[in-house]
Design a protein around this motif. Structure first.
Motif, short mmCIF file in Angstrom:
data_model
loop_
_atom_site.label_atom_id
_atom_site.label_comp_id
_atom_site.label_asym_id
_atom_site.label_seq_id
_atom_site.Cartn_x
_atom_site.Cartn_y
_atom_site.Cartn_z
N LYS A 18 0.83 -1.20 0.00
CA LYS A 18 0.00 0.00 0.00
C LYS A 18 0.87 1.27 0.00
O LYS A 18 0.58 2.25 -0.71
N GLN A 21 2.17 2.42 -3.37
CA GLN A 21 1.24 3.09 -4.27
C GLN A 21 1.17 4.60 -4.01
O GLN A 21 0.46 5.32 -4.71
N MET A 296 -5.90 -2.96 4.34
CA MET A 296 -5.15 -2.31 3.25
C MET A 296 -5.85 -2.53 1.90
O MET A 296 -5.82 -1.65 1.04
N ASP A 302 -4.57 7.30 0.22
CA ASP A 302 -3.12 7.10 0.28
C ASP A 302 -2.74 6.82 1.75
O ASP A 302 -3.06 7.60 2.64
N LEU A 303 -2.07 5.72 2.00
CA LEU A 303 -1.72 5.34 3.37
C LEU A 303 -0.64 6.24 3.97
O LEU A 303 -0.66 6.55 5.16
#
Ligand code: AMP
Ligand code: GLY
Length: 423
Positions: A18, A21, A296, A302-303
């Motif tokens: 994650k 990304q 996730m 957006d993490l």
């Protein structure tokens, strides 16, 4: 942002996947990592139990942000070492990590701030504990105070079982973790896991999940680290989430700040939804494994900025968006787990990820170019679907393409939600 991720399990593979990304990521390192994480990050060979070695690496590589996956480095003060050196870190101080590291500490916080949980007493010797147990009667729950890899809890349905559990704790079955024992009232209801990000003063609700702790179908056999999970947990209705935030999470965050140990990172509340509402079973100070994997998959946002906001006291400025679909993960483990199992058994094939499925690696390694299973929990086959039932069908269809002779899994992950969806 240059990020270092600490850990090597399926949870960390999901975090790495994650984080990768994120448009804000410039480089991702992981220590020690695993072959799945290696597809997303540069693996670094440092001893993650050595806080000074981790700090040294961060300085050399000018790491901006460290994300700590497991609890052990947090309890050992890794976040303190890094924060003291001016490096942003996702994860609590050792003092705040006592929420996971000491069950007695957490129960005292609950008592002080009126947080709903089972009535309890703390003991440092067997006889007073036994006297209290006889007075309370069974069912009753006996817990080693410290970290015992999930094995320190006995839910005793009879008095004899409870008294035996006390003897086993004090005779060293859990080492130093059992030097103190918490005896707690048995809570009846449905369990759920609930996750929030915290920055010391603010909590941001993430999502709920349900775990399957027993090794066998129908929730039978010994406890494990978790054989599968799905999100969201149907029992966590919007009303239950709102009550959990108001009655449990927010008083904990303000109580920890008041007592001089502000909590930052992810707070994982193990809840029992009883007839009275949500009650706290325990806290963990990290994402659940395998719960993180399903979270996730479902997280749309957006993490990286979310974790960074928790680390830098700016959570009030961010929000998290979730996909409406359900996600479900099935753990494939080495035959024999959670007892002894053979190591280095070959994994011949893993299905390719597609839009809605992903296989996360936990206990895997590469030996002479061959992927092998080195741990108890080895692969997390994860899928999304319009319902838990749909996610389950997709996950098992992918799992049936894994070629690994020494692997096994439960076949009924998600059963509570699947039953509900039939109605
Ligand atoms: P813990 O390690 O504290 O999460 O406990 C392991 C498991 O024991 C939990 O997931 C519950 O299934 C069970 N458990 C722990 N405390 C209680 C309690 N007070 N009442 C009923 N079950 C409990
Ligand atoms: N799956 C339970 C845990 O991570 O503690």
């Amino acid at each position: 942002m240059k990020v270092l991720l600490i850990g090597s399990g399926g949870r960390e593979h999901a975090l790495a996947w994650k984080l990768r990304q994120s448009p804000r990521l410039t480089a991702l390192y992981a220590a020690p990592g695993n072959p799945g994480i290696a597809e997303e990050a540069t693996l670094v060979d440092i001893d993650t139990a050595d806080n000074a070695a981790v700090l040294d690496f961060c300085r050399t590589e000018t790491i901006d942000f460290v994300v700590v996956g497991p609890e052990a480095p947090l309890v050992a003060g890794l976040a303190d070492t890094l924060r003291d050196a001016g490096i942003a870190v996702f994860g609590p101080s050792a003092a705040a990590a006592q929420l996971e590291g000491s069950k007695g500490f957490t129960k005292d916080i609950c008592a002080k701030y009126n947080i709903p949980t089972g009535a309890y007493q703390r003991f440092t010797s067997a006889e007073p504990a036994k006297a209290y147990i006889r007075e309370q009667g069974a069912p009753i729950v006996i817990k080693a105070d410290g970290l015992a890899a999930g094995k320190g809890v006995t839910v005793a349905m009879t008095l004899d079982e409870a008294l035996d559990a006390v003897d086993s704790c004090f005779s060293g079955a859990f080492g130093a973790a059992g030097a103190e024992v918490v005896v707690e009232a048995y809570l009846d209801g449905e369990e759920a896991s609930f996750f929030c990000l915290c920055d010391g003063k603010t909590a941001l609700a993430l999502a709920s999940a349900q775990d399957h702790k027993r090794v066998g179908d129908g929730d039978t056999g010994p406890n494990t680290g978790g054989m599968g999970a799905y999100s969201p947990a149907p029992v966590m209705t919007p009303d239950m989430v709102e009550r959990t935030m108001r009655e449990i999470i927010e008083p904990t965050i303000s109580g920890m700040a008041d007592s001089g140990h502000p909590f930052t990172g992810v707070l994982f509340a193990g809840l029992m939804i009883t007839a009275k509402g949500p009650e706290l079973i325990e806290y963990n100070v990290r994402f659940g494994d395998p719960e993180c994997q399903v979270l996730m998959m479902r997280l749309k946002s957006d993490l990286l900025p979310l974790l960074h906001a928790a680390a830098t006291g700016t959570l009030a400025t961010v929000s998290a968006e979730w996909r409406d679909e359900a996600a479900l993960t099935v753990v494939m483990a080495s035959k024999g787990y959670p007892a002894a199992y053979e190591k280095n058994t070959p994994i011949a094939a893993i299905p390719q990820a597609d839009a809605g499925t992903k296989v996360f690696h936990a206990g895997t390694a590469l030996k002479d170019g061959q992927l092998v299973a080195t741990g108890g929990r080895v692969l997390n086959v994860t899928a999304m679907g319009g319902s838990v039932s749909a996610a389950k069908d997709k996950a098992y269809a992918a799992l049936d393409k894994v070629e690994w002779d020494n692997g096994f899994c439960r076949r009924d992950i998600g059963w509570q939600a699947v039953e509900r969806e039939k109605v």
